[in-house]
Design a protein around this motif. Structure first.
Motif, PDB file in Angstrom:
ATOM      1  N   THR A  12     -21.015  14.705   5.513  1.00  0.00           N
ATOM      2  CA  THR A  12     -20.449  15.247   6.760  1.00  0.00           C
ATOM      3  C   THR A  12     -21.428  16.188   7.474  1.00  0.00           C
ATOM      4  O   THR A  12     -21.149  16.664   8.568  1.00  0.00           O
ATOM      5  N   ASP A  15     -27.812  16.000   8.198  1.00  0.00           N
ATOM      6  CA  ASP A  15     -28.683  14.979   7.603  1.00  0.00           C
ATOM      7  C   ASP A  15     -27.876  13.821   7.024  1.00  0.00           C
ATOM      8  O   ASP A  15     -28.283  12.660   7.117  1.00  0.00           O
ATOM      9  N   ARG A  35     -15.588  17.096   0.444  1.00  0.00           N
ATOM     10  CA  ARG A  35     -14.686  18.047  -0.222  1.00  0.00           C
ATOM     11  C   ARG A  35     -13.425  18.213   0.620  1.00  0.00           C
ATOM     12  O   ARG A  35     -13.440  17.996   1.836  1.00  0.00           O
ATOM     13  N   ASN A  41     -13.211  17.327   8.702  1.00  0.00           N
ATOM     14  CA  ASN A  41     -14.393  17.726   9.487  1.00  0.00           C
ATOM     15  C   ASN A  41     -15.376  16.552   9.556  1.00  0.00           C
ATOM     16  O   ASN A  41     -16.523  16.678   9.175  1.00  0.00           O
ATOM     17  N   ASP A  58     -16.505  17.839  -5.154  1.00  0.00           N
ATOM     18  CA  ASP A  58     -17.047  19.160  -4.800  1.00  0.00           C
ATOM     19  C   ASP A  58     -18.159  19.485  -5.789  1.00  0.00           C
ATOM     20  O   ASP A  58     -18.019  19.205  -6.993  1.00  0.00           O
ATOM     21  N   LEU A  59     -19.224  20.106  -5.282  1.00  0.00           N
ATOM     22  CA  LEU A  59     -20.357  20.469  -6.148  1.00  0.00           C
ATOM     23  C   LEU A  59     -19.960  21.437  -7.260  1.00  0.00           C
ATOM     24  O   LEU A  59     -20.684  21.602  -8.237  1.00  0.00           O
ATOM     25  N   LEU A  80     -27.594  15.864  -0.772  1.00  0.00           N
ATOM     26  CA  LEU A  80     -27.826  16.690   0.421  1.00  0.00           C
ATOM     27  C   LEU A  80     -26.845  17.854   0.520  1.00  0.00           C
ATOM     28  O   LEU A  80     -27.034  18.761   1.325  1.00  0.00           O
ATOM     29  N   SER A  84     -26.069  25.695   3.134  1.00  0.00           N
ATOM     30  CA  SER A  84     -27.418  25.537   3.704  1.00  0.00           C
ATOM     31  C   SER A  84     -27.802  26.610   4.711  1.00  0.00           C
ATOM     32  O   SER A  84     -28.922  26.587   5.220  1.00  0.00           O
ATOM     33  N   TYR A 149     -30.666  31.857  -0.772  1.00  0.00           N
ATOM     34  CA  TYR A 149     -30.740  30.408  -0.524  1.00  0.00           C
ATOM     35  C   TYR A 149     -32.072  29.855  -1.039  1.00  0.00           C
ATOM     36  O   TYR A 149     -32.103  28.847  -1.764  1.00  0.00           O
ATOM     37  N   LYS A 153     -32.735  27.125  -4.001  1.00  0.00           N
ATOM     38  CA  LYS A 153     -33.451  25.850  -3.788  1.00  0.00           C
ATOM     39  C   LYS A 153     -34.617  25.695  -4.776  1.00  0.00           C
ATOM     40  O   LYS A 153     -34.938  24.583  -5.195  1.00  0.00           O
ATOM     41  N   HIS A 179     -35.576  20.734  10.275  1.00  0.00           N
ATOM     42  CA  HIS A 179     -35.386  19.578  11.156  1.00  0.00           C
ATOM     43  C   HIS A 179     -34.042  19.708  11.853  1.00  0.00           C
ATOM     44  O   HIS A 179     -33.044  20.117  11.249  1.00  0.00           O
TER      45      HIS A 179
HETATM   46  P1  NAP Z   1     -25.489  20.923   6.641  1.00  0.00           P
HETATM   47  O1  NAP Z   1     -25.361  20.319   7.992  1.00  0.00           O
HETATM   48  O2  NAP Z   1     -25.118  22.358   6.438  1.00  0.00           O
HETATM   49  O3  NAP Z   1     -24.617  20.025   5.635  1.00  0.00           O
HETATM   50  C1  NAP Z   1     -24.303  20.457   4.338  1.00  0.00           C
HETATM   51  C2  NAP Z   1     -23.367  19.465   3.694  1.00  0.00           C
HETATM   52  O4  NAP Z   1     -23.049  19.927   2.368  1.00  0.00           O
HETATM   53  C3  NAP Z   1     -22.014  19.306   4.418  1.00  0.00           C
HETATM   54  O5  NAP Z   1     -21.642  17.947   4.384  1.00  0.00           O
HETATM   55  C4  NAP Z   1     -21.080  20.130   3.558  1.00  0.00           C
HETATM   56  O6  NAP Z   1     -19.735  19.726   3.613  1.00  0.00           O
HETATM   57  C5  NAP Z   1     -21.647  19.825   2.182  1.00  0.00           C
HETATM   58  N1  NAP Z   1     -21.210  20.795   1.171  1.00  0.00           N
HETATM   59  C6  NAP Z   1     -21.380  22.139   1.179  1.00  0.00           C
HETATM   60  N2  NAP Z   1     -20.851  22.676   0.085  1.00  0.00           N
HETATM   61  C7  NAP Z   1     -20.326  21.668  -0.650  1.00  0.00           C
HETATM   62  C8  NAP Z   1     -19.637  21.594  -1.880  1.00  0.00           C
HETATM   63  N3  NAP Z   1     -19.361  22.678  -2.599  1.00  0.00           N
HETATM   64  N4  NAP Z   1     -19.257  20.373  -2.333  1.00  0.00           N
HETATM   65  C9  NAP Z   1     -19.512  19.264  -1.621  1.00  0.00           C
HETATM   66  N5  NAP Z   1     -20.146  19.261  -0.446  1.00  0.00           N
HETATM   67  C10 NAP Z   1     -20.553  20.464   0.046  1.00  0.00           C
HETATM   68  O7  NAP Z   1     -26.979  20.766   6.093  1.00  0.00           O
HETATM   69  P2  NAP Z   1     -28.157  19.765   6.575  1.00  0.00           P
HETATM   70  O8  NAP Z   1     -28.945  20.450   7.630  1.00  0.00           O
HETATM   71  O9  NAP Z   1     -27.621  18.418   6.800  1.00  0.00           O
HETATM   72  O10 NAP Z   1     -29.085  19.765   5.271  1.00  0.00           O
HETATM   73  C11 NAP Z   1     -28.898  18.828   4.221  1.00  0.00           C
HETATM   74  C12 NAP Z   1     -29.552  19.345   2.957  1.00  0.00           C
HETATM   75  O11 NAP Z   1     -30.944  19.544   3.186  1.00  0.00           O
HETATM   76  C13 NAP Z   1     -29.035  20.692   2.460  1.00  0.00           C
HETATM   77  O12 NAP Z   1     -29.117  20.685   1.059  1.00  0.00           O
HETATM   78  C14 NAP Z   1     -30.032  21.687   3.023  1.00  0.00           C
HETATM   79  O13 NAP Z   1     -30.041  22.869   2.246  1.00  0.00           O
HETATM   80  C15 NAP Z   1     -31.303  20.890   2.912  1.00  0.00           C
HETATM   81  N6  NAP Z   1     -32.371  21.199   3.866  1.00  0.00           N
HETATM   82  C16 NAP Z   1     -32.103  21.214   5.205  1.00  0.00           C
HETATM   83  C17 NAP Z   1     -33.135  21.422   6.097  1.00  0.00           C
HETATM   84  C18 NAP Z   1     -32.896  21.423   7.589  1.00  0.00           C
HETATM   85  O14 NAP Z   1     -33.765  21.906   8.317  1.00  0.00           O
HETATM   86  N7  NAP Z   1     -31.788  20.854   8.067  1.00  0.00           N
HETATM   87  C19 NAP Z   1     -34.447  21.610   5.620  1.00  0.00           C
HETATM   88  C20 NAP Z   1     -34.676  21.558   4.244  1.00  0.00           C
HETATM   89  C21 NAP Z   1     -33.638  21.341   3.371  1.00  0.00           C
HETATM   90  P3  NAP Z   1     -18.690  20.339   4.675  1.00  0.00           P
HETATM   91  O15 NAP Z   1     -18.880  19.517   5.918  1.00  0.00           O
HETATM   92  O16 NAP Z   1     -17.383  20.145   3.999  1.00  0.00           O
HETATM   93  O17 NAP Z   1     -19.053  21.778   4.888  1.00  0.00           O
END
Ligand code: NAP
Ligand code: F7E
Length: 325
Positions: A12, A15, A35, A41, A58-59, A80, A84, A149, A153, A179
């Motif tokens: 959701t 990424d 979750r 959402n 859920d994680l 993913l 975050s 955070y 990581k 990104h």
């Molecule tokens: P995001 O939009 O914040 O998405 C995070 C996802 O994790 C959402 O689907 C969220 O679900 C889910 N989530 C959070 N807690 C959870 C739990 N306890 N159990 C199950 N699902 C859970 O992040 P993103 O930007 O797509 O990034 C994807 C991944 O890449 C993350 O691990 C982030 O830390 C990492 N990352 C991101 C970037 C970047 O620039 N975007 C760069 C490097 C690494 P809900 O919708 O229910 O909240």
């Protein structure tokens, strides 16, 4: 050839939604972990909801992860899901550790026990470099995380490597630099700016309040970065890769460029700063060296900084216009 199966945690999120689209375009059967929330959402995946299979989990809950791996029987797993948002990691440090660090171990345990032949991708981050020890940052640069955070990581990164070395899993870690996209959460600085600028342009707001304008980031387009994740799992050997554009800009430059996209030049009139958005410890400067990904994966970014900013501002102008109809 049999249709490949992929499980995405965090489907959701920004990424997750781009990756699901990408894998569907490659004819994968796509499963996504979601979750429970009191209201759904699924905004980012509603256009593909009928093409994917969502599984509850859920994680924090080992059994739900094990069941999701068992049910989906995936060839590839993309982990993913995470807490975050860096700023939240100071107000919820323990929860961030549970999700973003230990959550990785729980996923790896599910893989090890149920589907050890599956290929596993871990979403590592440039935040691990934090107070940088060299520039640009590559796979061999030392880590020095600056937030709960970033620390979480680093744990996720090393436990992935540890499971690869301990159990011979095909487990890789992609160290992705920032990104962005029109699907970025509104709390992240780029989307906060593009949305704020769009509101000012449409006469719906008259200011944006930000924190540190001097921080520099290597910003790419999320659609390009999910392709790199997939490419990492298509390699004969499990290896870790940095994914970045190799160019960085300050938050101030992002603001300036965003106002430029709607032909506003006197941007300083609209931008204020507040201590509220200053972090206890900052990552001042990131710039990635993606030479390894370019050479081994033939990956390269396709969207420039200017194009990315323009894309995000335009999408927010269109969205706000649509919502006010
Ligand atoms: P995001 O939009 O914040 O998405 C995070 C996802 O994790 C959402 O689907 C969220 O679900 C889910 N989530 C959070 N807690 C959870 C739990 N306890 N159990 C199950 N699902 C859970 O992040 P993103 O930007 O797509 O990034 C994807 C991944 O890449 C993350 O691990 C982030 O830390 C990492 N990352 C991101 C970037 C970047 O620039 N975007 C760069 C490097 C690494 P809900 O919708 O229910 O909240
Ligand atoms: O901050 C500064 C802030 O929250 C970028 C996540 O995807 O990328 C992201 O983490 C910079 C920081 O992203 C505001 O202090 C100024 O220096 O957009 P951000 P991030 O912290 O870089 C990495 C790679 C990840 O892995 C993370 O998951 O912008 N900044 N003023 C501000 N930031 C925010 N959020 N809001 C402001 O008002």
């Amino acid at each position: 050839m049999a249709q490949k199966r992929a499980l995405i945690t965090g489907i959701t999120g920004q990424d997750g939604s781009y990756l699901a689209e990408f894998l569907l375009s490659k004819n994968y059967q796509v499963f996504g972990l979601t979750r429970r929330t009191s209201t759904p959402n699924y905004e980012r995946i509603k256009h593909i909801e009928d093409k994917i299979k969502l599984l509850p989990g859920d994680l924090l809950d080992q059994q739900s992860l094990t069941s999701a791996v068992d049910y989906s029987a995936p060839d590839e797993i993309y982990n993913l899901a995470a807490q975050s948002f860096v700023a939240t990691s100071w107000s919820q440090p323990v929860l961030t550790g549970e999700f973003t660090a230990l959550g990785v171990t729980r996923m790896l345990e599910a893989v090890r026990q149920i589907k050890p032949k599956a290929k596993f991708y871990q979403a590592s981050s440039s935040e691990m470099f934090g107070m940088v020890h060299e520039s640009p940052q590559s796979e061999s640069t030392q880590f020095h995380p600056r937030s709960p955070y970033g620390v979480a990581k680093v744990y996720g990164h090393w436990i992935t490597i540890n499971y690869r070395e301990s159990y011979d899993l095909f487990a890789v870690s992609g160290i992705l630099f920032n990104h962005e996209s029109p699907r970025r959460g509104l709390e992240f600085v780029t989307r906060k700016i593009s949305h704020g600028v769009a509101k000012i342009y449409l006469g719906q707001a008259n200011e944006i309040i930000l924190g540190n304008l001097d921080a520099k980031r290597d910003w790419g387009f999320a659609g390009d970065y999910v392709k790199a994740m997939w490419l990492m799992l298509q390699q004969p050997k499990a290896q870790d890769f940095v994914v970045a554009t190799g160019e960085n800009h300050s938050v101030r430059e992002f603001v300036e460029q965003a106002f430029k996209a709607v032909n506003i030049t006197n941007w300083k009139k609209y931008v204020k700063t507040s201590k509220e958005y200053i972090r206890p410890a900052e990552v001042d400067f990131l710039i990635g060296d993606a030479t390894k990904a370019k050479e081994a994966l033939s990956w390269k970014p396709t969207v420039s900084f200017k194009e990315l900013v323009a894309m995000m501002v335009k999408a927010d102008v269109d969205l706000l216009k649509k919502n006010s109809r």
